[in-house]
Scaffold this motif. Structure first.
Motif, PDB file in Angstrom:
ATOM      1  N   GLY A  96       0.800  -1.230   0.000  1.00 20.39           N
ATOM      2  CA  GLY A  96       0.000   0.000   0.000  1.00 20.39           C
ATOM      3  C   GLY A  96       0.830   1.277   0.000  1.00 20.39           C
ATOM      4  N   SER A  97       1.997   1.242  -0.649  1.00 18.51           N
ATOM      5  CA  SER A  97       2.814   2.470  -0.679  1.00 18.51           C
ATOM      6  C   SER A  97       2.100   3.586  -1.428  1.00 18.51           C
ATOM      7  CB  SER A  97       4.185   2.199  -1.303  1.00 18.51           C
ATOM      8  OG  SER A  97       4.079   1.983  -2.704  1.00 18.51           O
ATOM      9  N   HIS A 128      -3.453   3.898  -9.760  1.00 18.00           N
ATOM     10  CA  HIS A 128      -3.900   2.505  -9.982  1.00 18.00           C
ATOM     11  C   HIS A 128      -4.790   2.312 -11.199  1.00 18.00           C
ATOM     12  CE1 HIS A 128      -3.677   0.239  -5.892  1.00 18.00           C
ATOM     13  NE2 HIS A 128      -2.560   0.860  -6.163  1.00 18.00           N
ATOM     14  N   ARG A 154       6.673  -4.798  -9.611  1.00 15.58           N
ATOM     15  CA  ARG A 154       5.439  -4.966 -10.389  1.00 15.58           C
ATOM     16  C   ARG A 154       4.577  -3.735 -10.204  1.00 15.58           C
ATOM     17  NH1 ARG A 154       2.885  -3.541  -7.279  1.00 15.58           N
ATOM     18  NH2 ARG A 154       1.681  -4.489  -5.634  1.00 15.58           N
TER      19      ARG A 154
HETATM   20  N1  LIG Z   1       7.401   7.016  -1.174  1.00 15.30           N
HETATM   21  C1  LIG Z   1       6.850   7.301  -2.346  1.00 15.30           C
HETATM   22  N2  LIG Z   1       7.159   8.447  -2.966  1.00 15.30           N
HETATM   23  C2  LIG Z   1       6.583   8.752  -4.146  1.00 15.30           C
HETATM   24  N3  LIG Z   1       5.725   7.968  -4.817  1.00 15.30           N
HETATM   25  C3  LIG Z   1       5.390   6.810  -4.245  1.00 15.30           C
HETATM   26  C4  LIG Z   1       5.935   6.414  -2.988  1.00 15.30           C
HETATM   27  N4  LIG Z   1       5.427   5.217  -2.690  1.00 15.30           N
HETATM   28  C5  LIG Z   1       4.626   4.865  -3.722  1.00 15.30           C
HETATM   29  N5  LIG Z   1       4.587   5.819  -4.649  1.00 15.30           N
HETATM   30  C6  LIG Z   1       3.834   5.798  -5.924  1.00 15.30           C
HETATM   31  O1  LIG Z   1       3.058   4.611  -5.936  1.00 15.30           O
HETATM   32  C7  LIG Z   1       3.475   3.726  -6.986  1.00 15.30           C
HETATM   33  C8  LIG Z   1       3.430   2.284  -6.514  1.00 15.30           C
HETATM   34  O2  LIG Z   1       2.100   1.954  -6.390  1.00 15.30           O
HETATM   35  P1  LIG Z   1       1.533   0.494  -6.554  1.00 15.30           P
HETATM   36  O3  LIG Z   1       0.103   0.593  -6.269  1.00 15.30           O
HETATM   37  O4  LIG Z   1       1.928  -0.068  -7.887  1.00 15.30           O
HETATM   38  O5  LIG Z   1       2.277  -0.371  -5.428  1.00 15.30           O
HETATM   39  P2  LIG Z   1       1.921  -0.508  -3.873  1.00 15.30           P
HETATM   40  O6  LIG Z   1       0.893   0.519  -3.503  1.00 15.30           O
HETATM   41  O7  LIG Z   1       3.200  -0.470  -3.136  1.00 15.30           O
HETATM   42  O8  LIG Z   1       1.325  -1.958  -3.782  1.00 15.30           O
HETATM   43  P3  LIG Z   1      -0.236  -2.421  -3.599  1.00 15.30           P
HETATM   44  O9  LIG Z   1      -1.059  -1.456  -4.402  1.00 15.30           O
HETATM   45  O10 LIG Z   1      -0.275  -3.800  -4.177  1.00 15.30           O
HETATM   46  O11 LIG Z   1      -0.476  -2.388  -2.159  1.00 15.30           O
HETATM   47  C9  LIG Z   1       4.891   4.161  -7.306  1.00 15.30           C
HETATM   48  O12 LIG Z   1       5.210   3.799  -8.654  1.00 15.30           O
HETATM   49  C10 LIG Z   1       4.806   5.674  -7.115  1.00 15.30           C
HETATM   50  O13 LIG Z   1       4.212   6.290  -8.240  1.00 15.30           O
END
Ligand SMILES: Nc1ncnc2c1ncn2[C@@H]1O[C@H](COP(=O)(O)OP(=O)(O)OP(=O)(O)O)[C@@H](O)[C@H]1O
Ligand SMILES: C[C@@](O)(CCO)CC(=O)[O-]
Ligand SMILES: [Mg+2]
Length: 420
Positions: free
Chosen positions: A144-145, A197, A241
């Protein structure tokens, strides 16, 4: 216009069951982590808007005069953030010179920032400011970043325009917002998630906003206050991914084989509901091996379903095999396709037995950026414990950096990102 400085923090999350199915109106169970994203907003007087995103090596700066040209189409609604404004998205894409759909991390994060900034400030005087975001969460690994980033952005800009109060008093360590403020933050975070997303369910930003453990169904958020103590091993395969790509892949598969995939989604829904029932029973009666047997079987079945949906990965298969060889049960968490997996530990399973085992025969499966082997990478697995007792519920979205009492506590460490 001078805005007030603020420091915001929001947690990441782990999904126990229901990822992907939740996008299609099924139940998901998710819980916040005490790995957090932090955002600092500072007013400036240089006539510029700057973002610093050290985790993804992104440092961008615009003149206010450039951004002002993007505003005439704006409706200036600050009350709600349910639907994306397609006209603003189009203008932003043109402004950034974007032609294709699948964007890199940096572009996506920048687009999400500009969308929130212009939606909320665009109808009034636009302030010069600097926003810096850094995180303890691995980026794009299923924790969930993107939602933690989106929640921080939404809360900071809403605070800056005065749409929600800056409730922090000098003597308070952490700030709380009322339910209405949290709903507003969540709705704007949901918009930023849509930019990142494509078609999010909203579960991740809900956990980022409210924290704790919750059941999510079609936008409805039900906090789960009675949860047993469970220990879950969280392992990062380090295979990169994109959630957007994986969510789109599942949708394509459902469109292609509806009569095959819809029953799979229904089955995942039943898994989430059964898991919730068992977790509840575990808080009312003595915990038995049978409770664990059921939880483990649910994990196995769900992992098979996720493979059927096309969001597995050989690294996740290996996680399942390596842990199964030790009598443990694992599944992917979040969007899959790599990223993180969760492994349920029974009370008797010491985590250190997993870390100390000789895993060198699998040294190729979880090779980290710096070429570390599985044995090393497993030390980057972390144990999550869900607490039995209902501690006083605190908002997990904080305005000051303090340790928050979320319901899932991480002991052990994921590496802190550099540059934060
Ligand atoms: N610390 C951060 N600084 C800036 N952008 C971020 C940061 N963390 C995440 N992001 C943004 O979110 C994107 C990642 O989102 P993504 O939904 O693909 O993965 P996730 O949220 O980590 O995993 P999930 O959705 O499966 O929980 C990154 O490519 C970037 O655009
Ligand atoms: C894959 C997914 O179900 C969870 C990602 O953490 C996407 C979503 O719910 O928005
Ligand atoms: Mg995400």
């Amino acid at each position: 216009m001078q805005v007030r400085d603020c420091l915001i923090s929001a947690p990441g999350k782990a999904i126990l069951h229901g990822e992907h199915a939740v996008v299609h109106g099924k139940v998901a169970l998710a819980v916040s982590l005490n790995l957090r994203t932090y955002l600092q907003l500072k007013a400036s007087s240089d006539g510029k808007v700057s973002i610093k995103l050290p985790n993804i090596d992104t440092f961008v700066c615009w003149e206010l005069s450039e951004l002002r040209q993007l505003t005439p189409c704006l409706s200036g609604k600050k009350e709600e953030g349910q639907c994306l404004d397609p006209e603003l998205v189009k203008r932003l894409r043109e402004f950034m010179g974007l032609t294709n759909e699948n964007l890199d991390s940096s572009t996506t994060a920048t687009l999400a920032f500009l969308y929130i900034y212009l939606s909320l400030f665009g109808s009034g005087e636009m302030p010069s400011l600097t926003v810096c975001v850094w995180s303890e969460l691995p980026t794009g690994a299923g924790l969930g970043s993107s939602a933690a980033y989106s929640v921080c952005l939404a809360a900071a800009v809403l605070c800056a325009i005065g749409a929600i109060p800056t409730p922090l008093k000098e003597w308070e360590q952490t700030a709380r917002w009322c339910q209405e403020d949290l709903e507003l933050i969540n709705s704007w975070a949901f918009q930023a998630e849509k930019i990142i997303h494509g078609n999010p369910s909203g579960v991740d930003n809900a956990v980022g906003t409210w924290g704790g453990m919750l059941r999510f169904l079609a936008g409805k958020i039900i906090p789960l206050s009675r949860v047993p103590l469970l220990r879950i091993l969280l392992t990062n395969t380090k295979v990169p991914r994109s959630t957007k790509v994986l969510v789109a892949r599942v949708k394509d598969k459902i469109n292609k084989f509806p009569s095959i995939l819809i029953p799979v989604l229904d089955s995942v829904d039943a898994i989430s509901c059964t898991c919730e029932k068992v977790l509840n029973e575990m808080t009312c009666e003595p915990i038995t091996g049978e409770h664990y047997n059921i939880l483990e079987e649910l994990i196995d079945i769900n992992q098979h379903h996720l493979n059927v949906m096309g969001v597995g990965h050989p690294s996740l298969d290996t996680l399942c095999q390596v842990t199964a060889a030790r009598g443990l049960h694992s599944k992917l968490t979040g969007a899959g396709g790599g990223g993180c997996g969760i492994t349920l530990l029974r009370p008797g399973n010491p985590a250190d037995c997993i870390e100390s085992e000789n895993c060198s025969s699998h040294s190729s499966w979880m090779t980290s950026d710096s070429g570390q082997s599985l044995a090393l990478t497993l030390q980057q697995s972390i144990i999550l414990s869900m607490h039995v007792a209902t501690v006083e519920r605190k908002n997990s979205l904080l305005q000051e950096e303090t340790s928050s009492r979320t319901r899932l506590i991480v002991s052990g460490h994921l590496p802190r990102p550099t540059g934060g």
